[in-house]
Design a protein around this motif. Sequence first.
Motif, mmCIF file in Angstrom:
data_model
loop_
_atom_site.group_PDB
_atom_site.id
_atom_site.type_symbol
_atom_site.label_atom_id
_atom_site.label_comp_id
_atom_site.label_asym_id
_atom_site.label_seq_id
_atom_site.Cartn_x
_atom_site.Cartn_y
_atom_site.Cartn_z
ATOM 1 N N UNK A 1 10.107 9.387 -0.136
ATOM 2 C CA UNK A 1 10.005 9.164 1.301
ATOM 3 C C UNK A 1 10.000 7.675 1.614
ATOM 4 N N UNK A 2 10.823 7.267 2.585
ATOM 5 C CA UNK A 2 10.848 5.863 2.986
ATOM 6 C C UNK A 2 9.515 5.472 3.620
ATOM 7 N N UNK A 3 9.201 4.159 3.514
ATOM 8 C CA UNK A 3 7.918 3.701 4.023
ATOM 9 C C UNK A 3 7.800 3.941 5.513
ATOM 10 N N UNK A 4 8.874 3.714 6.279
ATOM 11 C CA UNK A 4 8.825 3.911 7.731
ATOM 12 C C UNK A 4 8.503 5.360 8.076
ATOM 13 N N UNK A 5 9.092 6.300 7.326
ATOM 14 C CA UNK A 5 8.817 7.720 7.564
ATOM 15 C C UNK A 5 7.373 8.055 7.202
ATOM 16 N N UNK A 6 6.898 7.477 6.087
ATOM 17 C CA UNK A 6 5.535 7.750 5.653
ATOM 18 C C UNK A 6 4.521 7.220 6.665
ATOM 19 N N UNK A 7 4.761 6.023 7.187
ATOM 20 C CA UNK A 7 3.848 5.454 8.177
ATOM 21 C C UNK A 7 3.824 6.287 9.445
ATOM 22 N N UNK A 8 4.990 6.807 9.829
ATOM 23 C CA UNK A 8 5.062 7.651 11.020
ATOM 24 C C UNK A 8 4.227 8.912 10.827
ATOM 25 N N UNK A 9 4.360 9.541 9.648
ATOM 26 C CA UNK A 9 3.581 10.742 9.362
ATOM 27 C C UNK A 9 2.097 10.409 9.204
ATOM 28 N N UNK A 10 1.819 9.239 8.651
ATOM 29 C CA UNK A 10 0.437 8.835 8.448
ATOM 30 C C UNK A 10 -0.276 8.622 9.782
ATOM 31 N N UNK A 11 0.443 8.063 10.755
ATOM 32 C CA UNK A 11 -0.130 7.887 12.095
ATOM 33 C C UNK A 11 -0.581 9.231 12.665
ATOM 34 N N UNK A 12 0.255 10.243 12.520
ATOM 35 C CA UNK A 12 -0.082 11.560 13.045
ATOM 36 C C UNK A 12 -1.240 12.178 12.266
ATOM 37 N N UNK A 13 -1.262 11.920 10.969
ATOM 38 C CA UNK A 13 -2.321 12.459 10.120
ATOM 39 C C UNK A 13 -3.682 11.897 10.516
ATOM 40 N N UNK A 14 -3.792 10.561 10.629
ATOM 41 C CA UNK A 14 -5.094 9.960 10.942
ATOM 42 C C UNK A 14 -5.464 10.170 12.412
ATOM 43 N N UNK A 15 -4.455 10.341 13.269
ATOM 44 C CA UNK A 15 -4.734 10.592 14.676
ATOM 45 C C UNK A 15 -5.408 11.951 14.853
ATOM 46 N N UNK A 16 -5.090 12.853 13.965
ATOM 47 C CA UNK A 16 -5.678 14.192 14.022
ATOM 48 C C UNK A 16 -7.055 14.223 13.373
ATOM 49 N N UNK A 17 -7.236 13.479 12.268
ATOM 50 C CA UNK A 17 -8.496 13.530 11.528
ATOM 51 C C UNK A 17 -9.575 12.634 12.122
ATOM 52 N N UNK A 18 -9.179 11.508 12.735
ATOM 53 C CA UNK A 18 -10.119 10.514 13.277
ATOM 54 C C UNK A 18 -10.871 9.759 12.170
ATOM 55 N N UNK A 19 -11.401 10.450 11.175
ATOM 56 C CA UNK A 19 -12.051 9.799 10.035
ATOM 57 C C UNK A 19 -11.314 10.208 8.772
ATOM 58 N N UNK A 20 -11.038 9.232 7.880
ATOM 59 C CA UNK A 20 -10.313 9.524 6.650
ATOM 60 C C UNK A 20 -10.706 8.531 5.575
ATOM 61 N N UNK A 21 -10.356 8.849 4.347
ATOM 62 C CA UNK A 21 -10.634 7.975 3.209
ATOM 63 C C UNK A 21 -9.327 7.625 2.518
ATOM 64 N N UNK A 22 -9.400 6.668 1.600
ATOM 65 C CA UNK A 22 -8.222 6.337 0.804
ATOM 66 C C UNK A 22 -7.759 7.558 0.003
ATOM 67 N N UNK A 23 -8.740 8.323 -0.489
ATOM 68 C CA UNK A 23 -8.396 9.510 -1.276
ATOM 69 C C UNK A 23 -7.623 10.522 -0.422
ATOM 70 N N UNK A 24 -7.988 10.621 0.861
ATOM 71 C CA UNK A 24 -7.262 11.527 1.757
ATOM 72 C C UNK A 24 -5.783 11.135 1.830
#
Length: 312
Positions: A1-24
């Motif tokens: 996965x390209x970094x730009x795609x990963x960052x886009x998905x990561x934004x949605x992931x942390x936006x949903x969780x609100x709290x996360x860890x590096x392990x997450x």
Amino acid sequence: MKKSERLNQMLRFINQKQRFTLQDLMREFHISKRTALRDISSLEEIGAPIYVEYGRYGGYYLLNQMTLPPISFNSQEIYALYFAMQALSSFSDLPFQVSFHSIHEKFINALAEKQREHIERIKDRVIFRNTEQIKESEHLETLLLAAIKNEVLNISYQTPQREGTRSIQPIAIYAMKGYWYCQAYDVTKQAYRVFRCDRITSVEITDIEPIIDLQEIHVHNAHSLWKPSEKAVEFKCLIDQDGVEHFQQQQFPSMELITENKSNYIVGWYEPNELEFIVKYLVSFGKSINIIEPAILKEHLRKYYKDVLDNL
């Protein structure tokens, strides 16, 4: 996965969780700790309001939810979506009254010119031989929403023999061999049943308290809910490899495939009023099946073939 795609998905992931860890992040995106740290820095650079708390119960927090950019798909994801849509093309009825043609048109119009050209080439090189829908099922949306909302419905159900009224709690709907089916708990008969959706002629939402909590039931293990009545007849049939493949294409909650001494069998049960159905089902196996028990089922199968020969 390209970094730009990963960052886009990561934004949605942390936006949903609100709290996360590096392990997450490492577990979700299959990345190293170093890459996770770099990605967090990249997210902060583009304005993600992230802060960190240290200590045993620390982690990363999102100060407030973000307005996310529109979802974007890469070429492989677009092709996968197109393949998935093709499965809808053979059904004239779909839940929520959405037609395949309207979805297809909007999808194609949203693509870039080059992507549209590739889709057209795929259409000319791949053939989807789906089973066409045989009969209309006008109440799919109501049945599916009742399953989602845990509601009980009053339905009129018409079979070749008779028509009657039932109270049912839908569990799931599925399509098979050109028909839509509804798995449900029959409140009237206090048993789990499968209904052909095209035979449901009317539906009405009731105030009846649901019998089961559907949140605890997954569609793939719903078959375990089906229990025979006291009058049910058990059966066992030996099948060859062709029969195994046929069974995998069409099976019902009251039956299962087992292996004994390196031989394959279909075992299950049917209610007395389902005799005609089970005979026609077993006939569909042709020479791939041999009824072991009960003997009366063998007799009914012989009678079926005799009636066919008499009509030739």
